[in-house]
Motif scaffolding. Sequence first.
Motif, PDB file in Angstrom:
ATOM      1  N   SER A  45     -16.832  27.274  14.163  1.00 53.20           N
ATOM      2  CA  SER A  45     -15.755  27.784  13.727  1.00 53.20           C
ATOM      3  C   SER A  45     -14.949  28.280  13.781  1.00 53.20           C
ATOM      4  O   SER A  45     -13.635  28.738  12.971  1.00 53.20           O
ATOM      5  N   ARG A  49     -10.572  29.087  13.403  1.00 48.86           N
ATOM      6  CA  ARG A  49     -10.881  29.628  12.269  1.00 48.86           C
ATOM      7  C   ARG A  49      -9.401  30.904  12.649  1.00 48.86           C
ATOM      8  O   ARG A  49      -8.566  31.639  12.393  1.00 48.86           O
ATOM      9  N   ILE A  54      -7.034  31.907  10.291  1.00 49.04           N
ATOM     10  CA  ILE A  54      -7.210  32.381   8.915  1.00 49.04           C
ATOM     11  C   ILE A  54      -8.488  34.104   9.427  1.00 49.04           C
ATOM     12  O   ILE A  54      -8.401  34.437   8.415  1.00 49.04           O
ATOM     13  N   ARG A  74      -2.727  32.606   7.580  1.00 47.03           N
ATOM     14  CA  ARG A  74      -2.783  31.092   7.577  1.00 47.03           C
ATOM     15  C   ARG A  74      -1.687  30.704   8.098  1.00 47.03           C
ATOM     16  O   ARG A  74      -0.850  29.804   8.536  1.00 47.03           O
ATOM     17  N   PRO A  86     -10.820  23.061   7.202  1.00 45.66           N
ATOM     18  CA  PRO A  86     -12.535  23.057   6.338  1.00 45.66           C
ATOM     19  C   PRO A  86     -13.221  22.411   6.692  1.00 45.66           C
ATOM     20  O   PRO A  86     -13.134  21.318   6.437  1.00 45.66           O
TER      21      PRO A  86
END
Length: 517
Positions: A45, A49, A54, A74, A86
């Motif tokens: 993750s 991201r 992010i 973002r 997500p």
Amino acid sequence: MSVPILAGDALTKAFGGTLALQGAGLSLHSGEVCAIVGENGAGKSTLARILAGILAPDAGTIAVDGMPVRWRGRRDAAAAGIGFVPQSLSFVTTLSLVENHLIGGAGWRADRRKGARTLQESCGRLGVALPLDVPLGRLSLPQRQLAEIASAVAVGARVLLLDEPTSALGPAEVDGLVAALRRLAASGTAIGLVTHRITEVLNGADRVSVLRGGRPVFDGPAAGLIADRVAHLMVGAAVPPGRRPAAPRREVRLQAERIVLEEGGTPVLQDVSLAVQAGEIVGVAGVASASQAALADVLAGLRQPRAGRVLLGARNITGDPVAALRGGVAHVPEERAAGVVPDLSLAENASLLRTGEPAFARFGLRRVRAEHRQGDRIAREWDVRPNRSGLAAGALSGGNQQKLLLGRELDRKPAVIVVHGPTQGLDIAAAAAIRERLVEAASEGAAVVVISADLDEILAISHRVVVLAAGRIADIVPLLDGAPDMVRLGRAIGGARSGPRAGTEPPAAPVAAEEAV
């Protein structure tokens, strides 16, 4: 191979003193589905991201169409055509899909009709039917996941990064989503699929990228890979086989009698009765819907049904969560956000339900050291990573939040365990460990209700399968003796009732274990 649309190279990211990524990379090409796999806490993750803007990497580079970029956030990534969905869903549940889509894209002045048309087209591309003007809170968790994916597709993302999109989906829904992703890839979209389900890797991916401990250990074609090889790459060791507990005891521990529940005038549970004995694991299967979450809430005393009652032994706990908690009912909800407080530390979450005990409070003051000892112990016993009791729970990956939540609930040695989606979002080793813990709890006398979209999971550990369809019990299929009748099970999941009283299970008196199944 052509230049990738999106590529990351030598990416490193640390949270405090913990390295989440160490020299990881990923290339996503037009028309390709790349599965990103690994244990919980492996960095999957975090990698997604960073690529989506992010998180900012501590080191390494990102390129779009071969040109280096530096995301400021973002919005930069989204403007370059990088879509991200997500695992912890972000849409506002009081708003409809159209409203959420407009807020996230063009704002309130956008053309609502045009937005609805675009969403309808993206749903068509995905092969799903979703209500566009209904508040998302009325939809099931799988529908809400699909809604966020449909919105990302509607924006026209060239790259779609999906973080565990199938964690709450049943087998048929997973197959449908994988087929939809294949269709998107065929139209030129590059897809990065963070997943722990090996079947998806083998059936839906063109390429596989494996992380272990934040480091890349494999990147290559999915063709030719077998399940055991993928599992070994993920965990570095063999996963022990699961087991089912022995026959349940004679004592009926939890009993629901003719439960009727409505939401906004719509029936959610209709005449549902269920009895669970001490030492028994009852699996609840069926097409994912709001009925499953509603059943879990009612059994845990969290929701007041319009009719019927829930008994914990002889105690009435209907609509009374305090009585349920004091009576020894543990509840693990489908959505981790309903059980874990992200702004509180790991230690505070681990002791959240025990703050009134003398060991954790004195003269109205918290015993912080006791909380930290509790957090350290649960993190160690449940392999929560990173094991830092002062870390905010929101900084943990979804899978590690799940382990923290389960560890907190089962640490109380509850008399009854109601768990919804116990292993969703977990890798194969962690999922196997969770199932073993539930079997251990049943072996020690707990009555366990497991609600899961993973039918294989239910079949592996349950004594009986209760099939919930359209808010009713369509059938109850025994598992203890021999193989289950899969035709009967399939018919029930599809909504066809079997048996003379398939819709309900009559209120039960304490009976012998062999009679209960």
